[in-house]
Scaffold this motif. Structure first.
Motif, PDB file in Angstrom:
ATOM      1  N   VAL A  99       0.855  -1.183   0.000  1.00 52.03           N
ATOM      2  CA  VAL A  99       0.000   0.000   0.000  1.00 52.03           C
ATOM      3  C   VAL A  99       0.892   1.234   0.000  1.00 52.03           C
ATOM      4  CG1 VAL A  99      -1.732   1.329   1.263  1.00 52.03           C
ATOM      5  CG2 VAL A  99      -1.907  -1.157   1.168  1.00 52.03           C
ATOM      6  N   GLU A 100       0.621   2.164  -0.896  1.00 51.14           N
ATOM      7  CA  GLU A 100       1.364   3.416  -0.907  1.00 51.14           C
ATOM      8  C   GLU A 100       0.998   4.252   0.313  1.00 51.14           C
ATOM      9  OE1 GLU A 100       2.017   7.410  -3.712  1.00 51.14           O
ATOM     10  OE2 GLU A 100       0.603   5.840  -4.321  1.00 51.14           O
ATOM     11  N   GLY A 101       1.992   4.843   0.946  1.00 51.77           N
ATOM     12  CA  GLY A 101       1.735   5.692   2.099  1.00 51.77           C
ATOM     13  C   GLY A 101       0.946   6.935   1.727  1.00 51.77           C
ATOM     14  N   GLY A 102       0.113   7.396   2.657  1.00 56.09           N
ATOM     15  CA  GLY A 102      -0.652   8.613   2.437  1.00 56.09           C
ATOM     16  C   GLY A 102      -2.017   8.414   1.825  1.00 56.09           C
ATOM     17  N   LEU A 103      -2.416   7.170   1.574  1.00 59.01           N
ATOM     18  CA  LEU A 103      -3.749   6.902   1.030  1.00 59.01           C
ATOM     19  C   LEU A 103      -4.752   6.716   2.166  1.00 59.01           C
ATOM     20  CD1 LEU A 103      -2.915   4.402  -1.864  1.00 59.01           C
ATOM     21  CD2 LEU A 103      -3.514   6.827  -2.066  1.00 59.01           C
ATOM     22  N   PRO A 104      -6.023   7.079   1.954  1.00 65.08           N
ATOM     23  CA  PRO A 104      -7.025   6.995   3.021  1.00 65.08           C
ATOM     24  C   PRO A 104      -7.641   5.612   3.170  1.00 65.08           C
ATOM     25  CG  PRO A 104      -8.024   7.962   1.086  1.00 65.08           C
ATOM     26  CD  PRO A 104      -6.569   7.734   0.737  1.00 65.08           C
ATOM     27  N   PHE A 105      -6.786   4.578   3.150  1.00 67.00           N
ATOM     28  CA  PHE A 105      -7.262   3.215   3.296  1.00 67.00           C
ATOM     29  C   PHE A 105      -6.404   2.484   4.320  1.00 67.00           C
ATOM     30  CE2 PHE A 105      -8.449   4.373  -1.055  1.00 67.00           C
ATOM     31  CZ  PHE A 105      -9.804   4.100  -1.023  1.00 67.00           C
ATOM     32  N   PRO A 134      10.285 -14.941  -1.837  1.00 71.17           N
ATOM     33  CA  PRO A 134       9.913 -14.907  -3.259  1.00 71.17           C
ATOM     34  C   PRO A 134       8.401 -14.985  -3.428  1.00 71.17           C
ATOM     35  CG  PRO A 134      10.790 -17.066  -2.651  1.00 71.17           C
ATOM     36  CD  PRO A 134      11.013 -16.177  -1.473  1.00 71.17           C
ATOM     37  N   VAL A 135       7.874 -14.178  -4.334  1.00 68.77           N
ATOM     38  CA  VAL A 135       6.439 -14.182  -4.626  1.00 68.77           C
ATOM     39  C   VAL A 135       6.259 -14.107  -6.136  1.00 68.77           C
ATOM     40  CG1 VAL A 135       5.746 -13.112  -2.447  1.00 68.77           C
ATOM     41  CG2 VAL A 135       6.298 -11.650  -4.406  1.00 68.77           C
ATOM     42  N   ARG A 136       5.092 -14.559  -6.574  1.00 63.99           N
ATOM     43  CA  ARG A 136       4.786 -14.493  -8.002  1.00 63.99           C
ATOM     44  C   ARG A 136       4.175 -13.156  -8.384  1.00 63.99           C
ATOM     45  NH1 ARG A 136       1.798 -19.261 -11.491  1.00 63.99           N
ATOM     46  NH2 ARG A 136       1.808 -18.186 -13.502  1.00 63.99           N
ATOM     47  N   VAL A 137       3.479 -12.520  -7.446  1.00 72.16           N
ATOM     48  CA  VAL A 137       2.795 -11.264  -7.753  1.00 72.16           C
ATOM     49  C   VAL A 137       2.748 -10.395  -6.505  1.00 72.16           C
ATOM     50  CG1 VAL A 137       0.521 -12.277  -7.281  1.00 72.16           C
ATOM     51  CG2 VAL A 137       0.680 -10.249  -8.723  1.00 72.16           C
ATOM     52  N   ARG A 138       2.797  -9.072  -6.743  1.00 71.03           N
ATOM     53  CA  ARG A 138       2.597  -8.066  -5.699  1.00 71.03           C
ATOM     54  C   ARG A 138       1.344  -7.288  -6.065  1.00 71.03           C
ATOM     55  NH1 ARG A 138       7.505  -6.245  -2.991  1.00 71.03           N
ATOM     56  NH2 ARG A 138       9.146  -7.780  -3.354  1.00 71.03           N
ATOM     57  N   VAL A 139       0.390  -7.238  -5.155  1.00 66.32           N
ATOM     58  CA  VAL A 139      -0.820  -6.446  -5.364  1.00 66.32           C
ATOM     59  C   VAL A 139      -0.620  -5.123  -4.642  1.00 66.32           C
ATOM     60  CG1 VAL A 139      -3.315  -6.325  -5.066  1.00 66.32           C
ATOM     61  CG2 VAL A 139      -2.223  -8.533  -5.526  1.00 66.32           C
ATOM     62  N   ALA A 140      -0.578  -4.012  -5.402  1.00 71.70           N
ATOM     63  CA  ALA A 140      -0.167  -2.723  -4.849  1.00 71.70           C
ATOM     64  C   ALA A 140      -1.270  -1.686  -5.008  1.00 71.70           C
ATOM     65  CB  ALA A 140       1.108  -2.244  -5.546  1.00 71.70           C
ATOM     66  N   LEU A 141      -1.788  -1.190  -3.890  1.00 70.77           N
ATOM     67  CA  LEU A 141      -2.764  -0.097  -3.912  1.00 70.77           C
ATOM     68  C   LEU A 141      -2.009   1.218  -4.081  1.00 70.77           C
ATOM     69  CD1 LEU A 141      -5.796   0.586  -3.624  1.00 70.77           C
ATOM     70  CD2 LEU A 141      -5.385   0.901  -1.180  1.00 70.77           C
ATOM     71  N   SER A 142      -2.355   1.977  -5.118  1.00 70.61           N
ATOM     72  CA  SER A 142      -1.535   3.123  -5.525  1.00 70.61           C
ATOM     73  C   SER A 142      -2.389   4.353  -5.809  1.00 70.61           C
ATOM     74  CB  SER A 142      -0.747   2.771  -6.800  1.00 70.61           C
ATOM     75  OG  SER A 142      -0.112   1.505  -6.684  1.00 70.61           O
ATOM     76  N   SER A 143      -1.810   5.515  -5.534  1.00 69.73           N
ATOM     77  CA  SER A 143      -2.466   6.767  -5.912  1.00 69.73           C
ATOM     78  C   SER A 143      -2.508   6.864  -7.438  1.00 69.73           C
ATOM     79  CB  SER A 143      -1.693   7.954  -5.344  1.00 69.73           C
ATOM     80  OG  SER A 143      -0.420   8.047  -5.971  1.00 69.73           O
ATOM     81  N   PRO A 144      -3.368   7.728  -7.999  1.00 74.25           N
ATOM     82  CA  PRO A 144      -3.381   7.888  -9.458  1.00 74.25           C
ATOM     83  C   PRO A 144      -2.017   8.249 -10.030  1.00 74.25           C
ATOM     84  CG  PRO A 144      -5.330   8.899  -8.501  1.00 74.25           C
ATOM     85  CD  PRO A 144      -4.466   8.482  -7.354  1.00 74.25           C
ATOM     86  N   ALA A 145      -1.274   9.155  -9.371  1.00 73.57           N
ATOM     87  CA  ALA A 145       0.045   9.553  -9.887  1.00 73.57           C
ATOM     88  C   ALA A 145       1.017   8.375  -9.848  1.00 73.57           C
ATOM     89  CB  ALA A 145       0.597  10.722  -9.077  1.00 73.57           C
ATOM     90  N   MET A 146       1.000   7.613  -8.750  1.00 77.30           N
ATOM     91  CA  MET A 146       1.885   6.448  -8.630  1.00 77.30           C
ATOM     92  C   MET A 146       1.506   5.382  -9.651  1.00 77.30           C
ATOM     93  SD  MET A 146       4.452   5.343  -6.744  1.00 77.30           S
ATOM     94  CE  MET A 146       5.123   4.065  -5.677  1.00 77.30           C
TER      95      MET A 146
END
Length: 249
Positions: A99-105, A134-146
């Motif tokens: 999760v990107e820092g600074g998001l309201p979640f 090791p992982v096959r995938v990273r699920v990343a919650l991101s701001s629109p700019a990121m």
């Protein structure tokens, strides 16, 4: 003379015993302190109002409007914790959540939602969440700019989500509001965007609507258009639904 005196005394004695002293009036505490209703005969019984139990929250109640900033910290943090894969056939896929820092979640809540979606019986495969290794995938919650930066050379315009490398990048704006074609069913859209972007990490490409009125394939670009199909968030929608509380939609 003597007889007259005796007669008078007898009459006086009889008059004194004929009437007893009057009783004192009731005190104020015996009258005015009683409410008027206590002096009347009781009326018919009325049913007592029952307090209704509080309603349980619905999935729709969980999705309140959230204002997502266009730019946040620009840095990901891995959500700590592990969660086992659902039992069943298929190779277990290891993944982690960022999760990107600074998001309201809340990161833990987002990770739990991702894990429920990925391990639904209608999903791709069993997924095990880890926070290192090791992982096959990273699920990343991101701001629109990121999202725009992480998705390059794809152009997401601050709106879309994508998959790039080993990262399924979920645009927080979409996570917060969904898309009109899902007609307010934000929970179903969230299932779709996770299933779609993780589907790319498993090697699945885009596909189109097979015909008007049919369920859209999960790898159709439903965030852009349904192409005449009906919304569908699952890779295998015909499989039995998960009957755990809160997941029967």
């Amino acid at each position: 003379m003597r007889r007259s005196v005796v007669l008078v005394l007898i009459l006086l004695a009889a008059g004194c015993g004929a009437q007893s002293p009057s009783a004192p009036p009731p005190s104020a505490s015996e009258t005015s302190s009683r409410p008027p209703s206590a002096l009347r005969p009781p009326g018919p019984l009325r049913p007592t109002a029952q307090r209704r139990p509080a309603r349980e929250p619905t999935p729709a109640a969980e999705a309140r409007p959230v204002k997502v900033p266009y730019t946040a910290s620009g840095r990901y943090s891995v959500v700590r914790g592990r969660a086992p894969a659902r039992p069943g056939p298929g190779e277990v896929v290891r993944y982690l959540v960022e999760v990107e820092g600074g998001l309201p979640f809340d990161g833990d809540a987002f990770a739990a939602a991702v894990h429920r979606t990925l391990n639904d019986p209608r999903g791709w495969a069993p997924f095990q969440r880890v926070d290192h290794g090791p992982v096959r995938v990273r699920v990343a919650l991101s701001s629109p700019a990121m999202t725009d930066r992480q998705c390059l050379p794809l152009r997401t315009g601050g709106d879309l989500s994508c998959w790039n490398g080993t990262r399924s990048i979920i645009n927080a704006r979409r996570w917060a509001a969904g898309v009109p074609q899902y007609e307010g069913d934000l929970a179903a859209y969230r299932d779709y965007v996770i299933s779609h972007e993780v589907g790319h990490s498993l090697g699945h490409g885009h596909t189109g609507c097979p015909g008007p009125g049919r369920p859209a394939p999960v790898m159709a670009q439903q965030s852009k258009s349904l192409g005449g199909c009906r919304p569908n968030p699952w890779p295998y929608p015909s499989r039995p639904k998960d009957r755990r509380p809160g997941r029967d939609r």
